[in-house]
Scaffold this motif. Structure first.
Motif, PDB file in Angstrom:
ATOM      1  N   MET A 360       6.256  -0.750  -5.443  1.00 19.73           N
ATOM      2  CA  MET A 360       6.907  -0.704  -4.134  1.00 19.73           C
ATOM      3  C   MET A 360       6.224  -1.679  -3.177  1.00 19.73           C
ATOM      4  N   ASP A 361       7.009  -2.409  -2.402  1.00 19.31           N
ATOM      5  CA  ASP A 361       6.488  -3.303  -1.390  1.00 19.31           C
ATOM      6  C   ASP A 361       5.551  -2.536  -0.456  1.00 19.31           C
ATOM      7  N   ALA A 362       4.385  -3.133  -0.151  1.00 19.31           N
ATOM      8  CA  ALA A 362       3.365  -2.432   0.629  1.00 19.31           C
ATOM      9  C   ALA A 362       3.872  -2.021   2.006  1.00 19.31           C
ATOM     10  N   GLU A 363       4.651  -2.884   2.635  1.00 18.45           N
ATOM     11  CA  GLU A 363       5.171  -2.554   3.963  1.00 18.45           C
ATOM     12  C   GLU A 363       6.191  -1.424   3.886  1.00 18.45           C
ATOM     13  N   VAL A 364       6.985  -1.424   2.824  1.00 18.30           N
ATOM     14  CA  VAL A 364       7.960  -0.338   2.637  1.00 18.30           C
ATOM     15  C   VAL A 364       7.227   0.968   2.350  1.00 18.30           C
TER      16      VAL A 364
END
Length: 524
Positions: A360-364
């Motif tokens: 998963m994208d870190a910002e997401v």
């Protein structure tokens, strides 16, 4: 000048002088309703929240598992209690996978630890084994104030997430699991809906589309309807024991891209309502497809211990993903889900579960952590139970023998009932039932006479809803029509659980057999 409300209580006609809600003229009595200014003032107004002003997406939500059939079953139960005569003495509910309600016994060790956590004074008693006490002490030490009544961290109790991570590593043959990627949830459903909330965006042709299997568990269609997302159906192959078909996925996706933005692919394995266990090759194909088409994978694996058929085996999507190598394991985004409600546990009411996210994208993921914080935390007793599922008694501990005996007995009995259900249903002319390879349900195909189909449509009902309602009224058997899960046009099914006790399950199946023969004759 004082303004008085003219409520028009007696249905008077309002003229241009005496407008609704205002009485500003210099008279002592309203000429319309003849109400004196000194009389008590009664305020009336239209409801703020009406069927026309409510959130329109909620009206699109349907959940067949607790739909009209179940509501009628509850009414019939009430009628029976009140002495109303029926051609049966009880309602047998086979509509939902609620194991304990169907008579499945809880695992002793789980309940012992939960009792100790709920009432720590019991730790001073000699009636509980030491391994149960040790588990309870560890859980309580991780709770605020040493109480399961305190909030936990929003992502879940830290030591429980660590235990979940170690469980996943053991299950998947050593594939690493980071506890920071584990989120404890209020049952698997909570995690699934949370992920869908993150995925859904856009308007019109850019609106998020989510691929779901048909037949499907109605949580998915209900959540997508509430979120205003686009449901993209892909059909399981009934002729091949409800297997997934790659060409069906491809054609479904191609068609969907004409009117929405497909972003996710949901898989239920073992299957609900269809009871299939997907092969490893099938899972490989799905992962390759998701990678090629840039789809987020959601793997609903809550029935992972419920595998009965010879030659079938549960393969987690995460394990297969990593076995395919870095090309896939470093890139394919995956969320997988598990629960305390199914398998051998059947602890539906505690609402325990977990979700693991991969790539998963870190910002997401930071937004995910924010989103779960809004609901404060999952139920702490459910978190404690999840810990016991993933950290069960080990060889050499006092409770291990009893635990394994109870676990094995529960799963063996479910396997026997799965086979029994398939065998008896396939003796009924007009009913065809695929092997119940796993999970807790059968989803047989039923042939309905044309006359019954026409009568159902004249009543505005789906033909299998008409069939199941008749079955309920005449036999007291509560099943869910296949139309509530989705099915190919022109085919009809019902879903029934295999959970009732064996003696009651035999009665249920005998009644279904008798009813179907009678129904077919009546409408031929």
């Amino acid at each position: 000048m004082t303004i008085y409300p003219c409520v028009g209580k007696w249905g008077c006609r309002l003229d241009s002088t005496h407008k609704r809600g205002v009485w500003g003229c210099n008279v002592t009595m309203c000429a319309v309703c003849r109400r004196e200014k000194s009389a008590p003032i009664l305020f009336s107004r239209d409801k703020v929240l009406t069927i026309d002003t409510m959130n329109p997406t909620v009206k699109n939500v349907e959940y067949a598992v607790r739909g009209p059939i179940v509501q009628r079953a509850m009414q019939i139960e009430k009628e029976l209690r009140e002495g109303v005569k029926k051609p049966f003495t009880e309602v047998i509910k086979a509509n939902i996978g609620d194991a304990h309600a169907m008579g499945q016994q809880p695992i002793t060790f789980f309940r012992q630890v939960l009792a100790l956590c709920s009432y720590p004074e019991l730790l001073n008693e000699n009636m509980f084994p030491e391994d149960a006490k040790n588990r309870a002490r560890r859980i309580l030490q991780a709770c605020g104030g040493g109480s399961v009544g305190a909030y936990s961290a929003s992502q879940g109790i830290d030591c429980v997430r660590q235990d979940v991570a170690r469980y996943i590593e053991r299950r998947d043959g050593g594939v690493p699991c980071d506890p920071d990627n584990v989120y404890l949830t209020t049952g698997a459903s909570d995690g699934i809906v949370t992920m869908l909330k993150l995925l859904v965006c856009g308007e019109g042709a850019s609106r998020t589309g989510v691929m779901i299997s048909i037949p499907q568990y109605p949580l998915y269609s209900a959540a997508l309807a509430e979120l205003g997302a686009v449901q993209i159906n892909y059909y399981l192959n009934e002729e091949k024991c409800w297997s997934m078909d790659l060409s069906e996925l491809e054609s479904s996706l191609a068609e969907a891209r004409k009117h929405c933005n497909p972003k996710a692919l949901c898989i239920i394995n073992p299957g609900n309502p269809t009871g299939q266990v997907q092969s490893r090759q099938c899972i490989e194909d799905v992962i390759r497809f998701a990678a090629k088409e840039r789809l987020f994978l959601m793997a609903d694996e809550v029935y992972q211990d419920n595998v009965y058929a010879e030659g079938c085996q549960f393969h987690s999507f995460k394990k297969v993903l990593f076995e395919l190598g870095p090309e896939y394991s470093d890139n394919v985004e995956l969320a997988s889900f598990h629960s305390t409600s199914k398998c051998y546990m059947g602890e539906c009411g505690f609402r325990g579960g977990y979700m693991e996210v991969i790539n998963m994208d870190a910002e997401v993921q930071a937004q995910l952590s924010k989103l779960v914080s809004v609901r404060l935390c999952p139920p702490v007793p459910g978190q404690a139970l999840m810990d016991l599922v993933v950290n069960s008694p080990q060889p050499g501990e006092p409770s291990h023998i009893t635990f394994m005996k109870e676990r094995t007995a529960t799963l063996s009995l479910l396997a026997e009932k799965a086979k029994l259900t398939e065998q008896i249903l396939n003796t009924v002319p007009g009913i065809t039932c695929n092997p119940v390879q796993g999970a807790m349900y059968s989803f047989p195909n039923i042939s309905l006479p044309e006359k019954s189909i026409k009568e159902a449509k004249a009543l505005g009902q789906a033909p299998d809803m008409f069939y199941c309602m008749k079955l309920l009224e005449e036999t007291g058997i509560c099943l869910v029509p296949g139309s509530g899960f989705g099915q190919k046009d022109g085919t009809y099914h019902f879903r029934m659980t295999i959970l009732p006790p064996t003696d009651k399950l035999k009665i249920l199946l005998a009644k279904v057999k008798e009813f179907h023969q009678k129904f077919t004759q009546q409408y031929s």
